[in-house]
Write a protein that holds these residues in place. Structure first.
Motif, PDB file in Angstrom:
ATOM      1  N   ALA A  30       0.826  -1.208   0.000  1.00  0.00           N
ATOM      2  CA  ALA A  30       0.000   0.000   0.000  1.00  0.00           C
ATOM      3  C   ALA A  30       0.857   1.254   0.000  1.00  0.00           C
ATOM      4  CB  ALA A  30      -0.941  -0.001   1.203  1.00  0.00           C
ATOM      5  N   VAL A  31       2.051   1.186   0.563  1.00  0.00           N
ATOM      6  CA  VAL A  31       2.952   2.342   0.591  1.00  0.00           C
ATOM      7  C   VAL A  31       3.902   2.311  -0.600  1.00  0.00           C
ATOM      8  CG1 VAL A  31       4.728   3.569   1.906  1.00  0.00           C
ATOM      9  CG2 VAL A  31       2.806   2.505   3.103  1.00  0.00           C
ATOM     10  N   ILE A  32       4.692   1.264  -0.710  1.00  0.00           N
ATOM     11  CA  ILE A  32       5.710   1.250  -1.764  1.00  0.00           C
ATOM     12  C   ILE A  32       5.096   1.114  -3.151  1.00  0.00           C
ATOM     13  CG2 ILE A  32       6.298  -1.209  -1.862  1.00  0.00           C
ATOM     14  CD1 ILE A  32       9.294  -0.140  -1.851  1.00  0.00           C
ATOM     15  N   GLY A  33       3.921   0.526  -3.233  1.00  0.00           N
ATOM     16  CA  GLY A  33       3.262   0.372  -4.526  1.00  0.00           C
ATOM     17  C   GLY A  33       2.619   1.645  -5.045  1.00  0.00           C
ATOM     18  N   ASP A  34       2.552   2.675  -4.220  1.00  0.00           N
ATOM     19  CA  ASP A  34       2.009   3.970  -4.633  1.00  0.00           C
ATOM     20  C   ASP A  34       3.160   4.797  -5.201  1.00  0.00           C
ATOM     21  OD1 ASP A  34       1.085   6.566  -4.883  1.00  0.00           O
ATOM     22  OD2 ASP A  34       0.288   6.691  -2.849  1.00  0.00           O
ATOM     23  N   PRO A  35       3.210   5.006  -6.520  1.00  0.00           N
ATOM     24  CA  PRO A  35       4.354   5.685  -7.107  1.00  0.00           C
ATOM     25  C   PRO A  35       4.515   7.153  -6.685  1.00  0.00           C
ATOM     26  CG  PRO A  35       2.705   5.213  -8.790  1.00  0.00           C
ATOM     27  CD  PRO A  35       2.249   4.568  -7.516  1.00  0.00           C
ATOM     28  N   GLU A  36       3.473   7.730  -6.103  1.00  0.00           N
ATOM     29  CA  GLU A  36       3.596   9.111  -5.627  1.00  0.00           C
ATOM     30  C   GLU A  36       3.969   9.190  -4.147  1.00  0.00           C
ATOM     31  OE1 GLU A  36      -0.174  10.781  -7.007  1.00  0.00           O
ATOM     32  OE2 GLU A  36       0.964  11.803  -8.593  1.00  0.00           O
ATOM     33  N   ALA A  37       4.095   8.046  -3.474  1.00  0.00           N
ATOM     34  CA  ALA A  37       4.386   8.030  -2.036  1.00  0.00           C
ATOM     35  C   ALA A  37       5.877   8.054  -1.721  1.00  0.00           C
ATOM     36  CB  ALA A  37       3.745   6.808  -1.392  1.00  0.00           C
ATOM     37  N   VAL A  38       6.731   8.062  -2.721  1.00  0.00           N
ATOM     38  CA  VAL A  38       8.186   7.991  -2.487  1.00  0.00           C
ATOM     39  C   VAL A  38       8.664   8.992  -1.430  1.00  0.00           C
ATOM     40  CG1 VAL A  38      10.456   8.224  -3.564  1.00  0.00           C
ATOM     41  CG2 VAL A  38       8.632   6.989  -4.752  1.00  0.00           C
ATOM     42  N   PRO A  39       8.241  10.265  -1.457  1.00  0.00           N
ATOM     43  CA  PRO A  39       8.738  11.204  -0.438  1.00  0.00           C
ATOM     44  C   PRO A  39       8.343  10.850   0.994  1.00  0.00           C
ATOM     45  CG  PRO A  39       7.823  12.400  -2.302  1.00  0.00           C
ATOM     46  CD  PRO A  39       7.451  10.946  -2.478  1.00  0.00           C
ATOM     47  N   ARG A  40       7.359   9.985   1.171  1.00  0.00           N
ATOM     48  CA  ARG A  40       6.959   9.573   2.524  1.00  0.00           C
ATOM     49  C   ARG A  40       8.021   8.707   3.184  1.00  0.00           C
ATOM     50  NH1 ARG A  40       1.563   6.663   2.609  1.00  0.00           N
ATOM     51  NH2 ARG A  40       1.876   6.925   4.840  1.00  0.00           N
ATOM     52  N   TRP A  41       8.804   7.980   2.376  1.00  0.00           N
ATOM     53  CA  TRP A  41       9.768   7.043   2.961  1.00  0.00           C
ATOM     54  C   TRP A  41      11.201   7.256   2.479  1.00  0.00           C
ATOM     55  CZ3 TRP A  41      11.915   3.897  -0.772  1.00  0.00           C
ATOM     56  CH2 TRP A  41      11.187   3.723  -1.953  1.00  0.00           C
ATOM     57  N   TYR A  42      11.397   8.092   1.463  1.00  0.00           N
ATOM     58  CA  TYR A  42      12.745   8.341   0.923  1.00  0.00           C
ATOM     59  C   TYR A  42      13.011   9.831   1.073  1.00  0.00           C
ATOM     60  CZ  TYR A  42      16.673   7.243  -2.277  1.00  0.00           C
ATOM     61  OH  TYR A  42      17.907   7.020  -2.850  1.00  0.00           O
ATOM     62  N   PRO A  43      13.670  10.245   2.164  1.00  0.00           N
ATOM     63  CA  PRO A  43      13.777  11.667   2.501  1.00  0.00           C
ATOM     64  C   PRO A  43      14.567  12.524   1.506  1.00  0.00           C
ATOM     65  CG  PRO A  43      15.094  10.348   4.003  1.00  0.00           C
ATOM     66  CD  PRO A  43      14.301   9.382   3.158  1.00  0.00           C
ATOM     67  N   THR A  44      15.286  11.913   0.584  1.00  0.00           N
ATOM     68  CA  THR A  44      15.984  12.685  -0.453  1.00  0.00           C
ATOM     69  C   THR A  44      14.977  13.449  -1.309  1.00  0.00           C
ATOM     70  OG1 THR A  44      17.812  11.128  -0.540  1.00  0.00           O
ATOM     71  CG2 THR A  44      17.453  12.452  -2.507  1.00  0.00           C
ATOM     72  N   TYR A  45      13.764  12.924  -1.423  1.00  0.00           N
ATOM     73  CA  TYR A  45      12.758  13.499  -2.313  1.00  0.00           C
ATOM     74  C   TYR A  45      11.704  14.274  -1.537  1.00  0.00           C
ATOM     75  CZ  TYR A  45      15.109  10.588  -5.623  1.00  0.00           C
ATOM     76  OH  TYR A  45      16.088  10.028  -6.399  1.00  0.00           O
ATOM     77  N   THR A  46      11.359  15.450  -2.070  1.00  0.00           N
ATOM     78  CA  THR A  46      10.366  16.296  -1.421  1.00  0.00           C
ATOM     79  C   THR A  46       9.005  16.221  -2.093  1.00  0.00           C
ATOM     80  OG1 THR A  46      11.058  18.204  -2.752  1.00  0.00           O
ATOM     81  CG2 THR A  46      12.130  17.907  -0.592  1.00  0.00           C
ATOM     82  N   SER A  47       8.960  15.771  -3.349  1.00  0.00           N
ATOM     83  CA  SER A  47       7.667  15.626  -4.025  1.00  0.00           C
ATOM     84  C   SER A  47       7.774  14.595  -5.131  1.00  0.00           C
ATOM     85  CB  SER A  47       7.189  16.967  -4.601  1.00  0.00           C
ATOM     86  OG  SER A  47       7.992  17.358  -5.699  1.00  0.00           O
ATOM     87  N   ALA A  48       6.598  14.086  -5.493  1.00  0.00           N
ATOM     88  CA  ALA A  48       6.502  13.133  -6.601  1.00  0.00           C
ATOM     89  C   ALA A  48       5.168  13.374  -7.278  1.00  0.00           C
ATOM     90  CB  ALA A  48       6.579  11.698  -6.091  1.00  0.00           C
ATOM     91  N   ARG A  49       5.191  13.377  -8.602  1.00  0.00           N
ATOM     92  CA  ARG A  49       3.936  13.471  -9.346  1.00  0.00           C
ATOM     93  C   ARG A  49       3.997  12.483 -10.497  1.00  0.00           C
ATOM     94  NH1 ARG A  49       6.814  17.798 -11.331  1.00  0.00           N
ATOM     95  NH2 ARG A  49       6.706  18.096 -13.582  1.00  0.00           N
ATOM     96  N   VAL A  50       2.847  11.933 -10.811  1.00  0.00           N
ATOM     97  CA  VAL A  50       2.750  10.946 -11.887  1.00  0.00           C
ATOM     98  C   VAL A  50       1.721  11.443 -12.892  1.00  0.00           C
ATOM     99  CG1 VAL A  50       2.109   8.581 -12.476  1.00  0.00           C
ATOM    100  CG2 VAL A  50       3.402   9.038 -10.381  1.00  0.00           C
ATOM    101  N   GLU A  51       2.130  11.412 -14.154  1.00  0.00           N
ATOM    102  CA  GLU A  51       1.224  11.713 -15.259  1.00  0.00           C
ATOM    103  C   GLU A  51       1.386  10.581 -16.260  1.00  0.00           C
ATOM    104  OE1 GLU A  51       2.017  15.670 -16.737  1.00  0.00           O
ATOM    105  OE2 GLU A  51       2.025  16.480 -14.701  1.00  0.00           O
ATOM    106  N   GLY A  52       0.351   9.752 -16.373  1.00  0.00           N
ATOM    107  CA  GLY A  52       0.442   8.582 -17.244  1.00  0.00           C
ATOM    108  C   GLY A  52       1.492   7.632 -16.712  1.00  0.00           C
ATOM    109  N   ASP A  53       2.486   7.314 -17.553  1.00  0.00           N
ATOM    110  CA  ASP A  53       3.550   6.410 -17.111  1.00  0.00           C
ATOM    111  C   ASP A  53       4.846   7.157 -16.800  1.00  0.00           C
ATOM    112  OD1 ASP A  53       4.368   7.062 -19.665  1.00  0.00           O
ATOM    113  OD2 ASP A  53       4.726   5.010 -20.306  1.00  0.00           O
ATOM    114  N   VAL A  54       4.750   8.466 -16.558  1.00  0.00           N
ATOM    115  CA  VAL A  54       5.925   9.275 -16.224  1.00  0.00           C
ATOM    116  C   VAL A  54       5.807   9.764 -14.783  1.00  0.00           C
ATOM    117  CG1 VAL A  54       7.222  11.381 -16.742  1.00  0.00           C
ATOM    118  CG2 VAL A  54       6.276  10.000 -18.608  1.00  0.00           C
ATOM    119  N   ARG A  55       6.863   9.517 -14.011  1.00  0.00           N
ATOM    120  CA  ARG A  55       6.939  10.026 -12.638  1.00  0.00           C
ATOM    121  C   ARG A  55       8.065  11.048 -12.586  1.00  0.00           C
ATOM    122  NH1 ARG A  55       7.689   5.812  -7.874  1.00  0.00           N
ATOM    123  NH2 ARG A  55       9.518   5.246  -9.090  1.00  0.00           N
ATOM    124  N   VAL A  56       7.792  12.170 -11.931  1.00  0.00           N
ATOM    125  CA  VAL A  56       8.812  13.197 -11.726  1.00  0.00           C
ATOM    126  C   VAL A  56       8.997  13.349 -10.221  1.00  0.00           C
ATOM    127  CG1 VAL A  56       9.490  15.596 -12.091  1.00  0.00           C
ATOM    128  CG2 VAL A  56       8.197  14.371 -13.872  1.00  0.00           C
TER     129      VAL A  56
END
Length: 139
Positions: A20-46
């Motif tokens: 439920a956490v790691i499978g959410d591609p926008e949840a990366v900043p919740r557990w990987y502190p290097t990242y402050t945000s994540a957004r997904v559009e289609g099959d692209v994650r930034v």
């Protein structure tokens, strides 16, 4: 393909809770502190790092039943090639997360495992703390 390595962490939680956490591609900043945000559009994650750098990734195959997905870094880092995948598997105390990475730096003398694996292990420790209730969501 170049440097290939795997990092793994055991988590005292059911696989479904971990996924439920790691499978959410926008949840990366919740557990990987290097990242402050994540957004997904289609099959692209930034992903945006704390230093402002943006990393662009292509989300590849995803297997909900098998609790795994793969991605490839396509921009923002000096990589000639990259592919990585997360898989959540049942473990003796709950679950394990396996993070397999294959990467080639633009400079072939760079040891990608030495560069990335310590950060990935730290990130997986953040995931463990979050899922086991010892950490708080950020981002």
């Amino acid at each position: 393909m170049g440097d290939a390595f795997t990092v793994r962490v055991e988590i005292a939680a059911p696989p479904e809770a971990v996924w439920a956490v790691i499978g959410d591609p926008e949840a990366v900043p919740r557990w990987y502190p290097t990242y402050t945000s994540a957004r997904v559009e289609g099959d692209v994650r930034v992903l945006r790092r704390a230093d402002g750098v943006e990393i662009t990734e292509r989300l590849l195959e995803r297997d909900e039943a098998g609790m795994s997905y793969a991605y490839s870094v396509t921009g923002g880092l000096p990589l000639a090639r990259h592919r990585a995948a997360f898989t959540v598997v049942p473990g003796p105390g709950g679950s394990a997360v396996v993070w397999r990475t294959e990467a080639v730096h633009e400079d072939p003398s760079v040891d990608m495992e030495a560069r990335l694996a310590p950060r990935q292990r730290e990130a997986l420790e953040g995931l463990r703390a979050l899922v086991e209730g010892r950490g708080t969501a950020t981002g």
